[in-house]
Scaffold this motif. Structure first.
Motif, mmCIF file in Angstrom:
data_model
loop_
_atom_site.group_PDB
_atom_site.id
_atom_site.type_symbol
_atom_site.label_atom_id
_atom_site.label_comp_id
_atom_site.label_asym_id
_atom_site.label_seq_id
_atom_site.Cartn_x
_atom_site.Cartn_y
_atom_site.Cartn_z
ATOM 1 N N GLY A 37 0.811 -1.216 0.000
ATOM 2 C CA GLY A 37 0.000 0.000 0.000
ATOM 3 C C GLY A 37 0.839 1.258 0.000
ATOM 4 O O GLY A 37 0.642 2.157 -0.822
ATOM 5 N N LEU A 38 1.807 1.325 0.911
ATOM 6 C CA LEU A 38 2.660 2.517 0.978
ATOM 7 C C LEU A 38 3.542 2.647 -0.259
ATOM 8 O O LEU A 38 3.750 3.760 -0.760
ATOM 9 C CB LEU A 38 3.510 2.494 2.246
ATOM 10 N N GLY A 42 3.200 5.756 -2.757
ATOM 11 C CA GLY A 42 4.404 6.533 -3.067
ATOM 12 C C GLY A 42 4.655 6.621 -4.557
ATOM 13 O O GLY A 42 5.003 7.681 -5.087
ATOM 14 N N LEU A 43 4.465 5.495 -5.264
ATOM 15 C CA LEU A 43 4.645 5.500 -6.718
ATOM 16 C C LEU A 43 3.596 6.354 -7.420
ATOM 17 O O LEU A 43 3.901 7.040 -8.398
ATOM 18 C CB LEU A 43 4.612 4.074 -7.259
ATOM 19 N N VAL A 44 2.363 6.317 -6.932
ATOM 20 C CA VAL A 44 1.308 7.158 -7.507
ATOM 21 C C VAL A 44 1.703 8.632 -7.364
ATOM 22 O O VAL A 44 1.624 9.408 -8.328
ATOM 23 C CB VAL A 44 -0.063 6.882 -6.849
ATOM 24 N N SER A 51 4.606 13.559 -13.960
ATOM 25 C CA SER A 51 3.763 13.949 -15.100
ATOM 26 C C SER A 51 3.642 15.459 -15.236
ATOM 27 O O SER A 51 3.268 15.955 -16.296
ATOM 28 C CB SER A 51 2.374 13.319 -14.982
ATOM 29 N N LEU A 52 3.974 16.187 -14.186
ATOM 30 C CA LEU A 52 3.911 17.651 -14.235
ATOM 31 C C LEU A 52 5.211 18.278 -14.738
ATOM 32 O O LEU A 52 5.253 19.476 -14.996
ATOM 33 C CB LEU A 52 3.578 18.202 -12.844
ATOM 34 N N ILE A 53 6.250 17.477 -14.874
ATOM 35 C CA ILE A 53 7.546 17.982 -15.336
ATOM 36 C C ILE A 53 7.519 18.093 -16.854
ATOM 37 O O ILE A 53 7.310 17.093 -17.550
ATOM 38 C CB ILE A 53 8.694 17.060 -14.876
ATOM 39 N N PRO A 54 7.731 19.309 -17.368
ATOM 40 C CA PRO A 54 7.714 19.477 -18.826
ATOM 41 C C PRO A 54 8.849 18.688 -19.479
ATOM 42 O O PRO A 54 9.937 18.557 -18.934
ATOM 43 C CB PRO A 54 7.919 20.979 -19.030
ATOM 44 N N SER A 102 1.092 2.445 -11.629
ATOM 45 C CA SER A 102 1.179 2.569 -10.168
ATOM 46 C C SER A 102 -0.204 2.444 -9.533
ATOM 47 O O SER A 102 -0.344 1.876 -8.451
ATOM 48 C CB SER A 102 1.858 3.886 -9.773
ATOM 49 N N LEU A 103 -1.218 2.931 -10.212
ATOM 50 C CA LEU A 103 -2.590 2.752 -9.713
ATOM 51 C C LEU A 103 -3.006 1.283 -9.781
ATOM 52 O O LEU A 103 -3.701 0.784 -8.889
ATOM 53 C CB LEU A 103 -3.571 3.610 -10.511
#
Length: 148
Positions: A37-38, A42-44, A51-54, A102-103
């Motif tokens: 779970g952890l 953490g991977l999520v 995904s926010l890194i251009p 990861s999900l």
């Protein structure tokens, strides 16, 4: 001057409610839930931040994601040309697909827990619980596979 920290409760106090000791299989299940779970959470979080890194490869640019929120799964697959079934694994190099993986790991945590618990119950010769846990794992695997 001593501070008053509330009533003094001794071990024999009936209001002192303690959890019962866990059996070995129950401890194993708790350990698996914590570990998987952890790790998955953490991977999520990590893949979401990535995904926010251009400049990192994504199947769908982050700015376009809200455009797909209202769609059904079938509409989403058709609009994005996302592979279905196990075909999504081929796109694992894309950060958004890695986030999906990861999900999937998070969602499969219980499958691993039930398999481990089944083995632990077999070791203790508690066959009813072993069969129950194995059956739960099989049912979850069939549901996750999309076979039914």
């Amino acid at each position: 001057m001593a501070m008053n920290r509330g009533p003094d409760r001794s071990a024999s106090d009936p209001d002192d409610r303690r959890l019962p000791e866990l059996s070995a299989p129950e401890r194993l299940i708790a350990s698996f839930i914590r570990l998987f779970g952890l790790t998955a959470i953490g991977l999520v979080a990590l893949t979401f931040v990535a995904s926010l890194i251009p400049g990192l490869p994504t199947r769908i640019p982050v700015r376009e994601v809200p455009r797909y929120w209202h769609m059904s799964a079938a509409q989403y697959v058709q609009s994005t040309h996302m592979r279905t079934g196990w075909g999504w694994i081929a796109g694992i190099g894309d950060v958004d697909v890695l986030n999906l993986a990861s999900l999937a790991l998070l969602g499969s945590t219980l499958i691993f827990c039930f398999l481990a618990a089944s083995i632990a119950y077999l070791r203790e010769r508690d066959y009813h619980y072993a069969i129950f846990c194995a059956a739960d794992a099989v049912i979850l695997l069939i549901a996750a596979s999309g076979l039914l």
